[in-house]
Design a protein around this motif. Structure first.
Motif, PDB file in Angstrom:
ATOM      1  N   PRO A  92     -11.479   6.817  21.031  1.00  0.00           N
ATOM      2  CA  PRO A  92     -11.069   8.182  20.697  1.00  0.00           C
ATOM      3  C   PRO A  92     -12.186   9.211  20.889  1.00  0.00           C
ATOM      4  O   PRO A  92     -11.924  10.328  21.315  1.00  0.00           O
ATOM      5  CB  PRO A  92     -10.654   8.098  19.229  1.00  0.00           C
ATOM      6  N   SER A  93     -13.430   8.833  20.585  1.00  0.00           N
ATOM      7  CA  SER A  93     -14.551   9.751  20.814  1.00  0.00           C
ATOM      8  C   SER A  93     -14.710  10.046  22.304  1.00  0.00           C
ATOM      9  O   SER A  93     -14.954  11.184  22.692  1.00  0.00           O
ATOM     10  CB  SER A  93     -15.857   9.165  20.279  1.00  0.00           C
ATOM     11  N   SER A 151     -20.885  14.714  26.979  1.00  0.00           N
ATOM     12  CA  SER A 151     -21.895  13.673  26.755  1.00  0.00           C
ATOM     13  C   SER A 151     -21.842  13.145  25.324  1.00  0.00           C
ATOM     14  O   SER A 151     -22.129  11.972  25.081  1.00  0.00           O
ATOM     15  CB  SER A 151     -23.291  14.191  27.096  1.00  0.00           C
ATOM     16  N   GLY A 152     -21.451  13.985  24.374  1.00  0.00           N
ATOM     17  CA  GLY A 152     -21.265  13.515  23.000  1.00  0.00           C
ATOM     18  C   GLY A 152     -20.171  12.464  22.911  1.00  0.00           C
ATOM     19  O   GLY A 152     -20.302  11.474  22.180  1.00  0.00           O
ATOM     20  N   GLY A 153     -19.092  12.654  23.648  1.00  0.00           N
ATOM     21  CA  GLY A 153     -18.028  11.651  23.677  1.00  0.00           C
ATOM     22  C   GLY A 153     -18.488  10.360  24.323  1.00  0.00           C
ATOM     23  O   GLY A 153     -18.161   9.260  23.854  1.00  0.00           O
ATOM     24  N   ARG A 194     -22.323   3.978  21.742  1.00  0.00           N
ATOM     25  CA  ARG A 194     -22.922   3.479  20.499  1.00  0.00           C
ATOM     26  C   ARG A 194     -21.942   2.675  19.653  1.00  0.00           C
ATOM     27  O   ARG A 194     -22.297   1.636  19.116  1.00  0.00           O
ATOM     28  CB  ARG A 194     -23.451   4.634  19.670  1.00  0.00           C
ATOM     29  N   ALA A 195     -20.731   3.214  19.487  1.00  0.00           N
ATOM     30  CA  ALA A 195     -19.794   2.607  18.540  1.00  0.00           C
ATOM     31  C   ALA A 195     -18.576   1.988  19.209  1.00  0.00           C
ATOM     32  O   ALA A 195     -17.726   1.426  18.526  1.00  0.00           O
ATOM     33  CB  ALA A 195     -19.346   3.650  17.521  1.00  0.00           C
ATOM     34  N   ALA A 203     -25.515  12.701  12.627  1.00  0.00           N
ATOM     35  CA  ALA A 203     -26.150  13.714  13.460  1.00  0.00           C
ATOM     36  C   ALA A 203     -25.239  14.257  14.563  1.00  0.00           C
ATOM     37  O   ALA A 203     -25.203  15.470  14.790  1.00  0.00           O
ATOM     38  CB  ALA A 203     -27.424  13.151  14.084  1.00  0.00           C
ATOM     39  N   MET A 204     -24.517  13.404  15.263  1.00  0.00           N
ATOM     40  CA  MET A 204     -23.747  13.865  16.421  1.00  0.00           C
ATOM     41  C   MET A 204     -22.623  14.832  16.034  1.00  0.00           C
ATOM     42  O   MET A 204     -22.488  15.866  16.676  1.00  0.00           O
ATOM     43  CB  MET A 204     -23.203  12.671  17.216  1.00  0.00           C
ATOM     44  N   PRO A 205     -21.816  14.533  15.005  1.00  0.00           N
ATOM     45  CA  PRO A 205     -20.819  15.549  14.617  1.00  0.00           C
ATOM     46  C   PRO A 205     -21.459  16.867  14.188  1.00  0.00           C
ATOM     47  O   PRO A 205     -20.923  17.936  14.470  1.00  0.00           O
ATOM     48  CB  PRO A 205     -20.058  14.903  13.456  1.00  0.00           C
TER      49      PRO A 205
END
Length: 106
Positions: free
Chosen positions: A29-30, A16-18, A24-25, A79-81
């Motif tokens: 790659p994420s 879910s982070g990816g 968002r961006a 925050a996410m990293p």
């Protein structure tokens, strides 16, 4: 068979982070890294569910993520990293403790 729910939750968090990074961006790659490492962590949790001492895939995935995302957090303070690095570091600690457990003898 007892399921490794913590491992599956960690895999879902990474994936879910990816997805969030992509939403968002627009970072492909994420998205790719999140889905790849989330899938590896999920496979590692499945392997650990069937054989509790089989922690190597989960350990490699979470160890790699803790180093890479820790460096990204250090450089960006986003925050996410930081969230992924912290969760990965906790997973590494959990897996090392699991490796050190003695097997139950009858």
């Amino acid at each position: 068979m007892e399921y490794d729910w913590v491992g599956f939750g960690y895999a879902a968090l990474v994936a879910s982070g990816g997805i969030i990074g992509y939403a968002r961006a627009g970072s492909v790659p994420s998205l790719a890294a999140g889905l790849l490492f989330g899938g590896l962590a999920g496979l590692g949790a499945y392997q650990q569910s069937s054989e509790p001492k089989n922690v190597w895939l989960s350990l490699v995935a979470s160890g790699t993520l803790s180093a890479v995302m820790g460096m990204r957090y250090y450089n960006s303070r986003k925050a996410m990293p930081g969230l992924i690095a912290g969760a990965s570091l906790l997973m590494v600690g959990r897996l090392v403790l699991k490796m050190m457990e003695k097997p139950l003898e009858p």
